[in-house]
Design an enzyme around this catalytic site. Structure first.
Site, PDB file in Angstrom:
ATOM      1  N   LYS A  34      44.204  44.860  33.958  1.00  0.00           N
ATOM      2  CA  LYS A  34      42.810  45.268  34.146  1.00  0.00           C
ATOM      3  C   LYS A  34      42.698  46.707  34.638  1.00  0.00           C
ATOM      4  CE  LYS A  34      41.010  43.779  37.955  1.00  0.00           C
ATOM      5  NZ  LYS A  34      40.893  45.013  38.754  1.00  0.00           N
ATOM      6  N   THR A  35      43.475  47.042  35.664  1.00  0.00           N
ATOM      7  CA  THR A  35      43.395  48.382  36.243  1.00  0.00           C
ATOM      8  C   THR A  35      43.793  49.437  35.219  1.00  0.00           C
ATOM      9  OG1 THR A  35      43.909  47.476  38.432  1.00  0.00           O
ATOM     10  CG2 THR A  35      44.197  49.840  38.127  1.00  0.00           C
ATOM     11  N   ASP A 226      34.284  47.755  38.455  1.00  0.00           N
ATOM     12  CA  ASP A 226      35.457  46.897  38.573  1.00  0.00           C
ATOM     13  C   ASP A 226      35.091  45.626  39.339  1.00  0.00           C
ATOM     14  OD1 ASP A 226      38.083  46.076  38.403  1.00  0.00           O
ATOM     15  OD2 ASP A 226      38.781  47.301  40.081  1.00  0.00           O
ATOM     16  N   GLU A 227      35.809  44.519  39.083  1.00  0.00           N
ATOM     17  CA  GLU A 227      35.606  43.247  39.785  1.00  0.00           C
ATOM     18  C   GLU A 227      34.137  42.828  39.769  1.00  0.00           C
ATOM     19  OE1 GLU A 227      38.152  41.675  40.431  1.00  0.00           O
ATOM     20  OE2 GLU A 227      39.762  42.904  41.222  1.00  0.00           O
ATOM     21  N   GLN A 257      38.176  34.227  38.757  1.00  0.00           N
ATOM     22  CA  GLN A 257      38.590  34.697  40.076  1.00  0.00           C
ATOM     23  C   GLN A 257      37.389  35.038  40.956  1.00  0.00           C
ATOM     24  OE1 GLN A 257      42.287  37.202  40.192  1.00  0.00           O
ATOM     25  NE2 GLN A 257      41.989  37.333  37.979  1.00  0.00           N
ATOM     26  N   ARG A 615      48.972  34.610  41.889  1.00  0.00           N
ATOM     27  CA  ARG A 615      49.542  35.715  42.688  1.00  0.00           C
ATOM     28  C   ARG A 615      51.050  35.796  42.476  1.00  0.00           C
ATOM     29  NH1 ARG A 615      46.060  38.401  42.157  1.00  0.00           N
ATOM     30  NH2 ARG A 615      45.292  36.682  40.881  1.00  0.00           N
TER      31      ARG A 615
END
Length: 759
Positions: A34-35, A226-227, A257, A615
Site C-alpha cells: 500500500k505505502t 491513506d488509511e 482492517q 502482522r
C-alpha cells in the site's frame, strides 16, 4: 533523472499508480504494498508535471508521512518534492489554521493541547462547578467532548440535541453541556486547540468562510488519503469538501482492517465510497508480500465470515510456511510461561533478534503475566503504548516553559511551571490568580504582565513573588519568533532552574531525569540542524507543533528497538514481525464480552483478529487458558470462536488434539440465540439477583445494600443508558445478566461491577 519506478510494481500496483484522473479507491490487503503504491502514485504525478504544491497527501502518522516523502525524494529529487503538502490530518490542518485561524478569532501562535492538557482542564472545570469527579470522571467527560467534536457538534449545539441530553441524563451526567461550554470557552481564551479542535475548526472555517474553502480547493489539484477506513465523520467531510471541485481524490485503505470505531472511525466511509463517487475506479491490491501462504489463507478463512466488506481475494506467492500453532494451557500464568519459553528457544534455534517477536493481546491488562515471565528469563521487552519519553515529568516541565513563551495565554502550561522550581508561589496563590483571571475574562499572564492590572488587584508582597517568574519569562517571549529552537530550549533549561534542580537532587532518579533533559535537547538540536539544512522554519513554535502531534508509532526510541514487543492488537496495526503470539484467545476476552451479541461490533472484533494474524511474516502462535483469574476468582473459560473460524487444514496442535478446533468451531457456527443461551439461564432456572444501590459509589458486593432485580426489569447503566433485563445466570458473586440497551444493543454484564440502577 527519474528512475523507472514502474518496473518495481506488479500489474495491479501499476494500474493504481498511473490512473490519476478522477475519484479512485485503492483497496490494499494486508502486506500488499500500500505505502509503495501511494508513494509512487505521488511520484508519478510529479513526473507528469504536476507541481508539488498542488498535491495534498494525508496520513495518520508522521512516521508514515516521513517515510513516504523520503521515498518520493529518492525517486524525483528534493527540489521537485520539497513543496509537497504531506502529513497527518492534524499537522496539515494545524498549518491551515496557523494561516487562517484568525477568521475564527485565534492567534497564529495557538497551543495544541494533548490528552493530558485536555483532561487537566476538564478536571479544573469539574472542581470549579463543585461536581462529583467520581461521577463526572475527567477522562470520560473528555471522551464525550471528543466524540461530540468528531461528529461536528459544537459546545453551542450540544445542549440542544435531544438525544444527547437524554443520554447524559440517563448516564447521570446532566451537566455535560455546561462543562463542554466552559471547556470550549477556556480553550479559546487560552488561545489553545485540542486535537479534535483542529478538525472541528477546519470544518467551521470551511462552512462559515466559503472564500477560504475556495482558496484551498483551488490550491490542490490532487488529494490523496491513506488509511481511509480509519477516517471519522469530521475527516470525511473535510476530504469531501477539498476534492469537490476537481474530484481528483484517491483514497487508499482496507475495510478488513477497520478497527477503530471506538475512536470515531467509520467503516461506512470506505464501504460507501462508490455511492459518493459513482464514477470512481477501484484498484485491488491482493498479493500479500509479507506473510506465508498459510497465514494469508488462514486470515482469509476468518475474514470471509464478515458480511460488511468489499470482496477481494488476498493471496501470497511466498513459501507455504508453518501451520498456525494452537496452544492450550491450564491456567493464564502458564500461558505466560509457555510463550516466554518459546520465544527464547526460537530465538536461539533460528538465530533471531528480539525485535523479531511480538506478543499481541486484546487488552492492556493482559501484559502483566507476560512481563513477569519475560523478566524471569532476562528477555528484554518493551510495552508499546506505555509511558512515552514525552510523557515524563521533567520533559513535560521543560516543554511547558517553551509552550508558555510561544503562547503566554496558555494557562495549563503556566500553572504547571509557575512554581517549578519552587519560587514560593503556592497553590492558593495560583488559584487566586485563576479565579481573578476568570472574573476579568483575561488570561493569568495578562494580569502578571500588566502593571495596571497587577497593581490594582494584587498585594505588593504577592507582586514581588510573581515578578521573579514574570521577569524570567518575558525576555524569552520577545526572542521566541527569531531564535532557533535549540538556542531557545538550551537557554530556557538553564534559566528556569530545571537543570540546577536536577543536578542538586538527592535521589538517584534525578540523574536519569537530567539525562532525559539532555536527550530532549539533543533531539531539538537535530531538529534545528535538519530544518536549517532544508531551509525550513527552525523556531521553537515549529518544533513544539511537531512534538504535540506525535503518535505512538512516532515516539519509538532507536535504543529500544531490539526488544520483544508487547502490545495491544489495536496498537499493532501497520506493523509487522517475523513471529507473532496472539494470546488470551478466549470467549468473553477475544472477542470481548462487550461485543458478543451485537453483529456490527462482533464483525469489528473479527477484523481485529484478522489484523493480528496478518502482522506475522513467518509464524503465528495462538494460545488460550482453560482457567483465568478474574477479580481474584479462578473462572473456567472456553476457546475463542475465532480459532474455530480458521480452516482446520491451516492449524497445528503441538500439545493436544484437534478437539480444541472442534469445540471452537462448533461454538462459532451456533446462531446468535444459541450463543446467547450458552451464557444465560434458561427461563425455568431464572433466579432473582441483587445489584448494588446506585447511590453507593464504591464497588459493591452482593451483600451490600441492594434492590431485587429479575428478568423483565428496566435498568439504567452509566454508559449504555436505559435497558431491559433479558435473562440472568450464575451465583453470587459472579452473577451475570444479558440486558438489551436499545441502540447500544444487548450486553452481558457482571452485576457486581455493572453499577445498574433499577427504574
Amino acid at each position: 533523472m527519474f528512475r523507472d519506478y514502474l518496473k518495481e510494481l506488479n500489474e495491479a500496483q501499476q494500474a493504481a499508480v498511473i490512473n490519476t484522473d478522477g475519484p479512485a479507491m485503492v483497496i490494499a490487503g494486508a502486506g500488499s504494498g500500500k505505502t509503495r503504491v501511494l508513494t509512487y502514485r505521488i511520484a508519478h504525478l510529479l513526473q507528469s508535471g504536476v507541481p508539488a504544491y498542488r498535491i495534498l497527501a494525508l496520513t495518520f502518522t508522521n512516521k508514515a508521512a516521513g517515510e513516504m516523502k523520503e521515498r518520493i525524494i529518492r525517486i524525483v529529487g528534493h527540489e521537485t518534492a520539497r513543496s509537497l503538502w504531506m502529513g497527518t490530518f492534524h499537522s496539515v490542518f494545524a498549518r491551515f489554521l496557523r494561516n487562517d485561524g484568525h477568521y475564527l478569532g485565534y492567534k497564529s501562535n495557538f497551543t495544541i493541547y494533548d490528552q493530558d492538557n485536555s483532561r487537566s482542564l476538564v478536571r479544573t472545570i469539574i472542581r470549579e462547578m463543585n461536581l462529583d469527579d467520581s461521577v463526572y470522571k475527567p477522562a470520560a467527560v473528555a471522551a464525550r467532548i471528543s466524540h461530540a467534536k468528531n461528529n461536528l457538534i459544537t459546545a453551542q449545539q450540544y445542549g440542544s440535541v435531544a438525544q444527547i441530553t437524554e443520554t447524559d441524563k440517563a448516564s447521570r451526567v446532566p451537566e455535560m453541556a455546561t462543562i463542554y461550554r466552559h471547556y470550549a470557552a477556556r480553550c479559546f481564551k487560552a488561545n489553545a486547540m485540542d486535537f479534535d479542535d483542529l478538525l472541528l475548526n477546519i470544518n467551521i472555517l470551511f462552512r462559515d468562510f466559503p472564500e477560504v474553502l475556495d482558496q484551498y480547493r483551488k490550491r490542490f489539484d490532487f488529494v490523496l488519503v491513506d488509511e481511509y477506513q480509519d477516517t471519522n465523520y469530521s475527516q470525511y467531510i473535510i476530504v469531501h469538501k477539498l476534492s469537490e471541485l476537481h474530484r481528483n481524490l484517491c483514497v487508499v485503505g482496507d475495510d478488513a482492517q477497520s478497527i477503530y470505531s471506538f475512536r470515531g472511525a467509520r467503516i461506512e466511509n470506505i464501504l460507501n465510497f462508490k455511492n459518493d463517487y459513482p464514477d470512481y475506479r477501484i484498484f485491488k491490491l491482493e498479493q500479500n508480500y509479507r506473510s506465508t501462504q498459510t497465514i494469508v489463507n488462514a486470515a482469509n478463512s476468518v475474514i470471509e465470515k464478515n458480511a460488511g466488506q468489499i470482496k477481494k481475494t488476498i493471496y501470497s506467492k511466498n513459501e507455504v510456511g508453518e501451520k498456525i500453532r494452537v496452544v492450550q494451557t491450564t491456567i493464564d500464568s502458564e500461558e505466560g510461561i509457555v510463550t516466554a519459553s518459546d520465544i527464547l528457544d526460537t530465538r536461539i534455534r533460528e538465530r533471531l533478534d528480539w525485535k523479531d517477536f511480538a506478543v499481541l493481546y486484546r487488552t492492556n491488562a493482559q501484559s502483566r503475566i507476560f512481563e513477569e515471565m519475560l523478566r524471569k528469563r532476562n528477555i528484554p521487552y518493551k510495552i508499546f503504548g506505555g509511558q512515552s519519553f514525552y510523557e515524563r515529568k521533567e520533559i513535560r516541565d521543560l516543554i511547558a516553559y517553551l509552550r508558555l513563551v510561544v503562547n503566554p495565554d496558555d494557562e495549563e502550561a503556566l500553572k504547571r511551571i509557575i512554581n517549578y522550581p519552587k519560587r514560593g508561589i503556592g497553590d492558593t496563590t495560583v488559584q487566586k490568580l485563576a479565579d481573578l483571571a476568570l472574573s476579568l475574562n483575561v488570561s493569568i499572564w495578562s494580569i502578571l504582565s500588566s502593571s495596571d492590572l497587577s497593581s490594582t488587584y494584587l498585594q505588593p508582597s504577592l507582586r514581588s513573588k510573581l515578578a521573579t517568574f514574570t521577569n524570567l519569562v518575558m525576555p524569552f517571549i520577545s526572542s521566541a519568533p527569531t531564535a532557533s529552537a535549540y538556542d531557545m530550549a538550551n537557554r530556557m533549561a538553564a534559566a528556569s532552574g530545571i537543570i540546577t534542580e536536577l543536578r542538586q537532587g538527592e535521589v538517584p532518579e534525578d540523574i536519569d531525569r537530567l539525562e532525559n533533559i539532555q536527550e530532549l535537547l539533543n533531539g531539538i538540536k537535530e531538529f534545528t540542524e535538519a530544518a536549517l539544512t532544508n531551509d525550513e522554519p527552525a523556531d521553537i513554535a515549529t518544533w513544539l507543533q511537531s512534538v504535540s502531534l506525535l503518535t505512538d508509532q512516532d515516539r519509538e526510541k532507536p535504543e529500544e528497538r531490539d526488544k520483544v514487543t508487547l502490545m495491544t492488537i489495536h496498537s499493532a496495526k501497520g506493523l509487522e514481525f517475523k513471529y507473532v503470539y496472539i494470546v488470551g484467545l478466549e470467549e468473553n476476552l477475544f472477542p470481548s464480552a462487550m461485543n458478543l451479541f451485537n453483529p456490527r461490533e462482533l464483525e469489528e472484533e473479527r477484523r481485529l483478529f484478522y489484523v493480528a494474524l496478518t502482522r506475522a511474516c513467518r509464524r503465528v502462535t495462538l494460545s488460550y487458558a482453560l482457567n483465568r483469574y478474574k477479580w481474584g476468582s479462578l473462572e473456567r473459560t472456553s476457546p475463542s470462536r475465532f480459532i474455530g473460524e480458521i480452516e482446520a487444514e491451516f492449524l497445528h496442535y503441538p500439545h493436544s488434539t484437534g478437539r480444541i478446533h472442534d469445540q471452537a468451531a462448533g461454538y462459532a457456527t451456533k446462531s446468535v440465540s444459541e450463543k446467547e443461551a450458552a451464557f444465560v439461564a434458561k427461563p425455568s432456572d431464572k433466579k432473582l439477583i441483587r445489584v448494588a444501590n446506585a447511590r453507593d459509589t464504591q464497588r459493591a458486593e452482593i451483600s451490600a445494600p441492594s434492590v431485587l432485580l429479575a428478568s423483565g426489569d428496566r435498568v439504567r447503566h452509566e454508559r449504555f443508558g436505559e435497558g431491559v433485563v433479558k435473562s440472568v445466570e450464575g451465583e453470587a458473586p459472579n452473577t451475570t445478566a444479558v440486558i438489551e440497551f436499545g441502540p447500544a444493543g444487548p450486553k452481558k454484564l457482571l452485576l457486581r461491577f455493572a453499577k445498574l440502577t433499577k427504574l
